[in-house]
Scaffold this motif. Structure first.
Motif: not given
Length: 325
Positions: A32, A36, A53, A268, A298, A301-302, A306
């Motif tokens: 992740l 980003f 991150l 993930t 995105m 995936t985020t 989470y």
């Protein structure tokens, strides 16, 4: 009731049950972070998110490495059991993959650290690749032992060229790439046979179906790093990654109401890999569709990272992780 009390009383020292699968957490978090970071380079997304991150992933990586080394020193027999377990043996490659992903993250910011992490990760990974394949050959495995987690020692070979371009000669990187592509095809045939003609996966292994996304998606990124040419083969790899992404979401009912296991982290990294591949497709083609799809992936995936991280923390607080299975 009596069984529950006995289970809770077992892990007086939970360190001995700390699973090597915990390194899958680093794969998801760092994946992740790279999403980003790439978004900030290609789609003008704020770079601070990826940086924070990545730093967080590094800290978690160090904590997990320290914990697993402590287990190795204090409970060697438990580590040996994992190394001869037909399923857990595949997750040792997550150690080297995590190292390689951090090498990619620190590229162009801390190049010396990135190179050290690359050498360590590539060396560890080729060791785990040979060890795992030798294990498969020398042991009488059953068809039910096969699952998409078998791709983990293979996918890591495809990550090596991404991390190592410019650090070592391309001939070495092609060596790793060739291993990854060849065994991806072989293992996919085995696992598809198991999925179609044999019993379904146990619920705890259902999330590993997402790992089907990773080999073609990472293969695409790796191939582009080596060839720098968006040719026929590159399109095939990306399209296969996209196909498996759509497939696992069409099968969403398979994942509903599954009890939490650490294997949830298998959701993930594959999602991060197809997101990175899509961002690269946008960078290479400038097609608006790929840009829009990059943002959609995105967000998905985020949210997945989470939710899985939240459940992991919640179950750690309840002391439901690192117990005897």
């Amino acid at each position: 009731m009596k069984n529950k009390e006995s289970i809770k009383s077992i892990p007086s020292n939970r360190l001995q049950f700390f699973p090597v699968m915990m390194f899958a957490i680093i794969m998801g978090l760092t994946g992740l972070s790279l999403v980003f970071k790439k978004l900030s380079e290609v789609l003008y997304f704020p770079s601070i998110i990826g940086t924070l991150l990545g730093l967080f992933s590094t800290i978690v990586f160090l904590v997990i490495v320290f914990t697993y080394l402590s287990k190795l020193l204090k409970h060697k027999e438990e580590v040996k059991k994992e190394m001869i377990h037909p399923i857990r043996v595949n997750f040792f490659a997550a150690i080297s993959i995590s190292t390689l992903l951090l090498s990619i993250f620190y590229r162009h910011t801390l190049d010396d650290l990135s190179q050290i992490l690359f050498i360590l990760g590539a060396s560890l990974h080729i060791f785990f690749t040979f060890y795992t394949i030798k294990f498969w050959i020398n042991n009488n495995l059953e068809i039910q032992h096969s699952n998409p987690a078998w791709f983990i020692p293979i996918v890591g070979n495809l990550i090596v060229p991404i991390a190592g371009k410019g650090f070592v000669d391309d001939a070495i990187l092609y060596f790793y790439f060739s291993i990854g592509i060849f065994f991806w095809i072989i293992l996919f045939s085995i696992i598809l046979n198991r999925i179609i003609f044999h019993k379904q996966f146990a619920p705890k292994f259902m999330p590993t179906l997402f790992i089907l996304i990773a080999p073609p998606a990472i293969g695409f990124l790796s191939y582009m790093k080596l060839s720098m040419n968006l040719d026929f083969f590159a399109h095939i790899l990306y399209s296969l990654g996209l196909f498996f992404t759509i497939l696992v979401f069409i099968m969403y009912k398979n994942y509903m109401n599954i009890k939490f296991f650490i294997s949830w982290w298998a959701f993930t990294f594959p999602m991060a890999s197809i997101t990175l591949a899509t961002i690269l497709m946008y960078e290479l083609t400038s097609y608006w569709f790929y840009g829009l799809f990059s943002y959609i992936l995105m967000i998905i995936t985020t949210v997945i990272v989470y939710l899985v991280a939240r459940e992991t923390v919640a179950h750690m607080a309840k002391k439901e992780i690192c117990i005897m299975e």
